[in-house]
Design a protein around this motif. Sequence first.
Motif, PDB file in Angstrom:
ATOM      1  N   UNK B 212       0.815  -1.224   0.000  1.00  0.00           N
ATOM      2  CA  UNK B 212       0.000   0.000   0.000  1.00  0.00           C
ATOM      3  C   UNK B 212       0.843   1.266   0.000  1.00  0.00           C
ATOM      4  N   UNK B 213       1.993   1.237   0.712  1.00  0.00           N
ATOM      5  CA  UNK B 213       2.727   2.486   0.877  1.00  0.00           C
ATOM      6  C   UNK B 213       3.310   2.983  -0.445  1.00  0.00           C
ATOM      7  N   UNK B 216       0.795   5.229  -1.843  1.00  0.00           N
ATOM      8  CA  UNK B 216       0.887   6.518  -1.157  1.00  0.00           C
ATOM      9  C   UNK B 216       1.982   7.371  -1.788  1.00  0.00           C
ATOM     10  N   UNK B 235      13.104  -0.633   0.025  1.00  0.00           N
ATOM     11  CA  UNK B 235      12.475  -1.621   0.902  1.00  0.00           C
ATOM     12  C   UNK B 235      12.869  -3.044   0.504  1.00  0.00           C
ATOM     13  N   UNK B 310      13.998  -0.676  10.323  1.00  0.00           N
ATOM     14  CA  UNK B 310      13.744  -0.111  11.649  1.00  0.00           C
ATOM     15  C   UNK B 310      12.780  -0.956  12.470  1.00  0.00           C
ATOM     16  N   UNK B 311      12.042  -1.850  11.813  1.00  0.00           N
ATOM     17  CA  UNK B 311      11.079  -2.655  12.574  1.00  0.00           C
ATOM     18  C   UNK B 311      11.758  -3.741  13.395  1.00  0.00           C
TER      19      UNK B 311
ATOM     20  N   UNK C  98      -6.021   1.740   4.605  1.00  0.00           N
ATOM     21  CA  UNK C  98      -5.195   0.996   5.544  1.00  0.00           C
ATOM     22  C   UNK C  98      -4.060   1.846   6.103  1.00  0.00           C
ATOM     23  N   UNK C 101      -0.580   0.112   6.704  1.00  0.00           N
ATOM     24  CA  UNK C 101       0.354  -0.270   5.646  1.00  0.00           C
ATOM     25  C   UNK C 101       0.569   0.838   4.619  1.00  0.00           C
ATOM     26  N   UNK C 102      -0.104   1.960   4.800  1.00  0.00           N
ATOM     27  CA  UNK C 102      -0.013   3.004   3.776  1.00  0.00           C
ATOM     28  C   UNK C 102       1.191   3.916   3.940  1.00  0.00           C
ATOM     29  N   UNK C 103       1.922   3.753   5.040  1.00  0.00           N
ATOM     30  CA  UNK C 103       3.153   4.524   5.213  1.00  0.00           C
ATOM     31  C   UNK C 103       4.335   3.587   4.995  1.00  0.00           C
ATOM     32  N   UNK C 104       5.408   4.127   4.416  1.00  0.00           N
ATOM     33  CA  UNK C 104       6.592   3.301   4.179  1.00  0.00           C
ATOM     34  C   UNK C 104       7.277   2.990   5.513  1.00  0.00           C
ATOM     35  N   UNK C 105       7.406   1.695   5.847  1.00  0.00           N
ATOM     36  CA  UNK C 105       7.928   1.338   7.170  1.00  0.00           C
ATOM     37  C   UNK C 105       9.375   1.738   7.411  1.00  0.00           C
ATOM     38  N   UNK C 106      10.155   2.012   6.368  1.00  0.00           N
ATOM     39  CA  UNK C 106      11.582   2.241   6.616  1.00  0.00           C
ATOM     40  C   UNK C 106      11.955   3.717   6.761  1.00  0.00           C
ATOM     41  N   UNK C 107      10.994   4.635   6.550  1.00  0.00           N
ATOM     42  CA  UNK C 107      11.323   6.051   6.717  1.00  0.00           C
ATOM     43  C   UNK C 107      10.556   6.644   7.894  1.00  0.00           C
ATOM     44  N   UNK C 151       9.107   6.198  13.629  1.00  0.00           N
ATOM     45  CA  UNK C 151       8.813   5.351  12.487  1.00  0.00           C
ATOM     46  C   UNK C 151       7.341   4.955  12.571  1.00  0.00           C
ATOM     47  N   UNK C 153       5.812   2.207  12.551  1.00  0.00           N
ATOM     48  CA  UNK C 153       5.422   1.090  13.408  1.00  0.00           C
ATOM     49  C   UNK C 153       5.371   1.479  14.877  1.00  0.00           C
TER      50      UNK C 153
END
Lengths: 283, 315, 324
Positions: B212-213, B216, B235, B310-311, C98, C101-107, C151, C153
Amino acid sequence: MSVPLSIALVFRRRALATFGMCWLLIVGIAAIGAPLLAPFDPLEFDPFVRLSDPGWPHLFGTDHFGRDSLSRAIYGARMAILIGSGSVLIALVAGGLIGMLSAYFVRLGHLLMRIVDVLMAFPALLLALVLMTLLERSVLNTVIVIGIVYATTTARIVFGMTLKLKRDVFVDAAICSGARHASVLFRHILPNLVSPMLVQASFIFAFAQLQAAALDFLGLGLPPEVPSWGNMLSEERIYVTRAPWLLIFPGALIILSVFSMNLVGDALRDNIDPRFKNDIAGV
Amino acid sequence: MLNYALNRVLTLVPTLLAASFLVFMFIHLIPGDPASILLGDTATPEEVAELSRELGLDEPLWTQYVLWLGNVLQGDLGTSVFFREPVLSVIAGGAETSILLATMTMFWIVVFGVPIGIISATRHGSWVDQATSGGAMLFASVPTFWLGLYLILIFSVGLGWFPSSGFPSLADEGGVSNLRYLVLPSLTLAAPNAALIIRLIRASMLDVSREDHVRTARAKGLHPVRVAIKHVFRNALIAVSAAFGFTFAALVSEAVVTETVFSLPGIGRLVVQSILRRDYPVIQGVILIIVVFYMAINLLVDLAYASLDPRVSLK
Amino acid sequence: MALLDIRNLDLRIARGSELLPVVQGVSFAVEENETLGIVGESGCGKSLTALAIMGLLEGSAVRIAGGSVHFQGRDLLTLSPEERRRVMGDQMAMIFQEPMTSLNPVYRVGDQIREAILQHRSMSRRQAHDRALDLLELVRIPDPVRRIDSFPHQMSGGQRQRVMIAMALACDPKLLIADEPTTALDVTVQKEVLELMRGLQTRTGMSIVLISHDLGVISETCDKVAVMYRGRIVEQASTSTLFSNMSHPYTLGLLGSIPATDHDVEWLDAIPGRVPTLDEAVPGCAFHPRCFAAKGSCRTVDPGAAAVSPAHFVRCHFPQGSSS
């Protein structure tokens, strides 16, 4: 979806995979019918036709002992199938069992997976080399060694997949309804592993060909007199400038077979449970 | 981060000990008396008796292991039967070639693998993608020695662009230009590995691009190339970086075949020659060093993985 | 002139060698500072309509087969991809269903907001950073100075949706498209996010297209409503008109109540049956298999859109309420 049905679907859609399957069928036929198909005895020396060009009656030419290359290539198909299916069998049965049991019985898993970790600390080719050093050069030993190398990878993959399945509701339901361990493992978990393991099997079959050829080349694989494609390359490589076809034919046979198997695995992978797609070790 | 690293190192120790025990057992698994195996065929009975005492061969196996491990930790890997030299210095002699070869191979893998993988993924479904990902699979299906032989045939024998075998040290006459000896070997070794990286980058990027991102990011009005690099590739890099590490770690042992084809004086060829010469102390030493190196790289991969995502909790 | 004016939008999805219609003849207009709600069950084409307006269908299996999307007087469908991107995220922004999940997890969230700003505005990184802080404050994220370095998460779903809104507002858009913005959130958080959006609209004067399957959400937020069923708008009116005089049986079904016309009153929880799949051909009115009021002609003749009152359109042979 059932495995045979998905195979049919995949092949209707993917022309390349069909090509791969056809080629493997040809290799299979050559392997079974080798004594009928081979025009000459693959082991017979003929000092009068050493390194002869491709032509009649030696379609693929002859090697430096005067042996007929085509006949050796046809018998080589036997070795390819034998090594591929033998190592797949060992890898899937041993690796599959270790992986499933380790994921299902947590304590046993701690021990078994540690052992797998230790074996995986050895790079694949090095592990094969070391084991071959300890063993005599023979077809059986080559199959066993390559089988062991890929059994470790398979164990880890099956371990991961079984853990995922264990979290599924239907497995919980089976456990709660009082099913016995063996029944949960083999009637509820195993059927879900069949498709991904079939995909893994095709990739292992392909890897095993390359691994066996590398061992042959290093002089640590099949005994030198055995007509395998790897041995044909290994033995004739010093004549490459005088008789380039001696390397082109067996090389092309290996590449085509490995490529075909990879194509089949790649096509089949598209149809398995998406959760397992990234677990597969393949091309 | 430091705690995480320490923790990872500590969990590796048991595996490392177990692996070293297997390496130790190698000599004992070979049929025959370990002392005679280690000394080779030319040893006198007196020498064999002395080494037996040194190794504690009449002691229980685990005492022998502790003795052996103690020596190893002090840098004593035994003496080569063939060279009559300490094993460590024999191995060190091949290190330059092996490290340079692995580095150069990695260079090709990155230079060819990354851009082709990205193009293949971003042009998903087009003929460019089908050609590159199909071609990559074909390259992954070629035995390295076969490719090496033909590269020699074409570029050394035929065109005379590169030398076909050997590698003089960078310290020898010629200096850095001696790297040309490694061009064909490194390309040979890079081909199947770059092919795998291409396939992996493509698959990972396709997975990420469905998330999804990424939508965005596109909704911000970003250029497709920026979306592909900054959001999709970045990613996907989490998974791909692990593969880079494993590939590099495996290169030293995979180089066995390539070094043999090109007669390079590296560690890989040393393994094969030592096996053929029955120089067991060297075989044992090389295995140990490769395993330790392999595990060290895998540890670094883990740490890189943690810093890219980062997770992943660093506690 | 309306800010957004959509005429006869047709979308088709490639399925094998065929192109199956997924959205047909959709027309509506959104004035400045107005909120339009699009409501319908999942699969009715409301999200695809939103993605088509935004320009995000590229690379998917869905093609725009016809119609026009006029935004600020320009037909977006005739623009080059490059011109289209200049509108996207600037004059027109979108938030999604959503938030997890709509944001990039790594930034870090601050970086992601800043990226949206810098894409369309030339300013220094410092200024963009300050702007991002303002935006986080605007969407009422507590402690924005600290949160800007978080972040995704590390945030809750509600907070992430607020970040999404902040990102959408980065360039003061004239139009915000919100695709089920509250569906994935807890009920209490839903209310807060909707109130936030309403408050922001009052402040900025932007228009909103709100997509939802929940008539309750629509009734509280929107000025106008379009009800979609199987790729078509089946009823369209101002919110007050629609809720006082629901005419399409499907709209009534969505509300969860069907007052009987001639005999005893009965209440149904949901519409019976399911939405037919794309490749199932339904002759006549697409809704007739599930309609409580279906009669002979419903099964053979497709009803066109007809006005029940001046600004109230309905696609039904037998509109409810308007006793004929």
